[in-house]
Design an enzyme around this catalytic site. Structure first.
Site, PDB file in Angstrom:
ATOM      1  N   CYS B 177      -7.197 -58.861 -65.754  1.00  0.00           N
ATOM      2  CA  CYS B 177      -5.848 -58.703 -66.309  1.00  0.00           C
ATOM      3  C   CYS B 177      -5.324 -57.304 -66.000  1.00  0.00           C
ATOM      4  O   CYS B 177      -4.165 -57.126 -65.620  1.00  0.00           O
ATOM      5  CB  CYS B 177      -5.865 -58.902 -67.819  1.00  0.00           C
ATOM      6  SG  CYS B 177      -6.859 -60.299 -68.407  1.00  0.00           S
ATOM      7  N   HIS B 181      -1.664 -55.951 -64.935  1.00  0.00           N
ATOM      8  CA  HIS B 181      -0.798 -55.510 -66.036  1.00  0.00           C
ATOM      9  C   HIS B 181      -0.913 -54.029 -66.375  1.00  0.00           C
ATOM     10  O   HIS B 181      -0.040 -53.505 -67.049  1.00  0.00           O
ATOM     11  CB  HIS B 181      -1.043 -56.374 -67.265  1.00  0.00           C
ATOM     12  CG  HIS B 181      -0.590 -57.794 -67.060  1.00  0.00           C
ATOM     13  ND1 HIS B 181       0.729 -58.117 -66.843  1.00  0.00           N
ATOM     14  CD2 HIS B 181      -1.268 -58.966 -66.999  1.00  0.00           C
ATOM     15  CE1 HIS B 181       0.844 -59.434 -66.688  1.00  0.00           C
ATOM     16  NE2 HIS B 181      -0.363 -59.966 -66.769  1.00  0.00           N
ATOM     17  N   CYS B 222      -2.068 -67.362 -66.887  1.00  0.00           N
ATOM     18  CA  CYS B 222      -2.589 -66.271 -66.055  1.00  0.00           C
ATOM     19  C   CYS B 222      -4.016 -66.570 -65.603  1.00  0.00           C
ATOM     20  O   CYS B 222      -4.373 -66.301 -64.455  1.00  0.00           O
ATOM     21  CB  CYS B 222      -2.503 -64.930 -66.785  1.00  0.00           C
ATOM     22  SG  CYS B 222      -0.808 -64.248 -66.799  1.00  0.00           S
TER      23      CYS B 222
END
Lengths: 148, 261
Positions: B177, B181, B222
């Site tokens: 992630c 991000h 995601c």
């Protein structure tokens, strides 16, 4: 939104069986994974197909493609920067050159965590697809328009 | 690549192989809601209640709030009265530590605990219309209030586990992630703004879904994108991730029901 949906696609052509062996020399895999040369036209189609994920991150000389990512270098000129063998290692397992890279390893099955069940044990692209992509990338010279 | 460049890359690589050396959490002062990445039309749709399709879920939730159900013949209102006062600020501090279970529960799990324990009714399915409506109603009562996720010290070990999951590479694409991000939030993945993954507006109306969806649904999107095996809805990892994201967004205002592309 298109982006994540595109990552979803499965590469039907990816092999279910073991990877073909290859040898790394310096920063390259000099020999074809299949023993034959790839086909650049087929390679272009592999790169452009959303499910193969390249355009999520890369842009390139593809004026007809509306959505191209900007997480990675533009692919224009890669054939001038790298030899075929160097491109092959970057496709097979870019993390060998830069363990921190976000570029996925397209021909690798080991050392991955929590791979989605149906994809376990398969590389993202088949050996044939890797060779086609390598052949295509090699045509991307700094002078645009010549081999595209 | 020349040999010297290869060696340089190898040295750089060794430096970067240390855990998370390639990943820094978004700086506190640089934090931005996903809504700031949207087109003005989508922002207007979110901020105008009459145009925001998520408000239909909130209205639906208000009806369910007053509905008597279950063997105990109670509605939510029987215990909590007017949601606009009793539920103010609640969503801003979820997932919260549950004294009985000794672990964090998210708002969906909280609603279902109330149904089972107090209303004596069956739990609602994840992503069901009713559960989305009730959580949208509850979330709406915190709109504009600062997120206070993970402040309870008993939550600390769970926040840490959530952070570890956020930092860990997974899936066939071998991404974490944090790679998108924290490291690349200002870039575009094909046509989409990546954003910083702040869970400010859930449940929210996503144009791509053409409906309301929970934070868990977003996270599963995601994970599927990373070609990772998504966690089950009630897996501890899922709540830990939600909790970590809420603690990462601490102080940012709740936008529920938000709109996203």
């Amino acid at each position: 939104m298109l982006a994540v949906a595109a990552m979803l696609g499965l590469s039907r052509a990816a092999l279910a069986d073991a990877l073909r062996p290859y040898a790394i020399v310096d920063d390259a895999i000099p020999l074809s994974l299949t023993g034959a040369d790839g086909d650049p036209a087929r390679g272009r189609a592999v790169v452009l197909l959303r499910q193969n994920t390249c355009l999520l991150c890369h842009s390139g000389p593809f004026p007809e493609q509306r959505f191209q990512g900007d997480l990675a270098p533009n692919l224009q000129g890669t054939g001038s920067r790298w030899s075929g063998g160097q491109l092959r290692l970057r496709m097979v397992d870019a993390s060998r050159l830069n363990p921190a890279t976000i570029m996925p390893s397209y021909y690798r099955i080991d050392g991955l965590q929590r791979v989605a069940e149906p994809l376990r044990g398969r590389p993202i692209l088949s050996a044939e697809q890797i060779e086609d992509v390598v052949a295509y990338l090699a045509t991307l010279r700094d002078q645009p328009g010549k081999h595209e | 690549m020349s040999v010297s460049r290869f060696i340089a890359a190898a040295i750089l690589a060794t430096a970067l192989i240390l855990p998370h050396a390639d990943a820094g959490e978004v700086a506190f002062s640089e934090r931005r809601s996903g809504s700031t990445f949207m087109a003005p039309e989508t922002q207007a749709m979110q901020s105008n209640d009459t145009a925001n399709p998520g408000m239909l879920g909130v209205l639906d939730g208000a009806t369910l709030w007053g509905k008597t159900i279950g063997a105990a013949e109670k509605s939510c209102a029987s215990c909590h009265n007017d949601a606009s006062t009793s539920m103010s600020g609640v969503a801003a501090r979820y997932p919260a530590f549950d004294d009985t279970l000794k672990r964090p529960v998210d708002l969906e799990q909280r609603v279902n605990l109330c149904r089972v324990d107090h209303q004596r009714a069956p739990p609602l399915a994840y992503e069901s219309r009713e559960l989305l409506a009730l959580t949208a109603l509850i979330g709406r009562q915190s709109r504009g209030l600062p997120i206070a996720g993970g402040t309870d010290p008993r939550l600390t070990p769970f926040v840490d586990k959530g952070r570890a999951t956020f930092m860990r590479r997974q899936g066939q694409l071998n991404l974490a992630c944090t790679n998108c991000h924290d490291d690349n939030w200002y870039k575009r993945l094909a046509g989409s703004a990546i954003t910083q993954a702040h869970p400010t507006g859930y449940p929210l109306y996503r144009l791509e879904w053409q409906g309301l969806g929970s934070l868990q649904r977003r996270l599963r999107n995601c994970m599927v994108g990373m070609r990772a095996q998504p966690y089950d809805a009630d897996a501890p990892e899922m709540v830990e991730l939600e909790l970590y994201l809420m603690s990462r967004a601490r102080g940012m205002p709740i936008e529920t029901p938000a709109v996203r592309p």
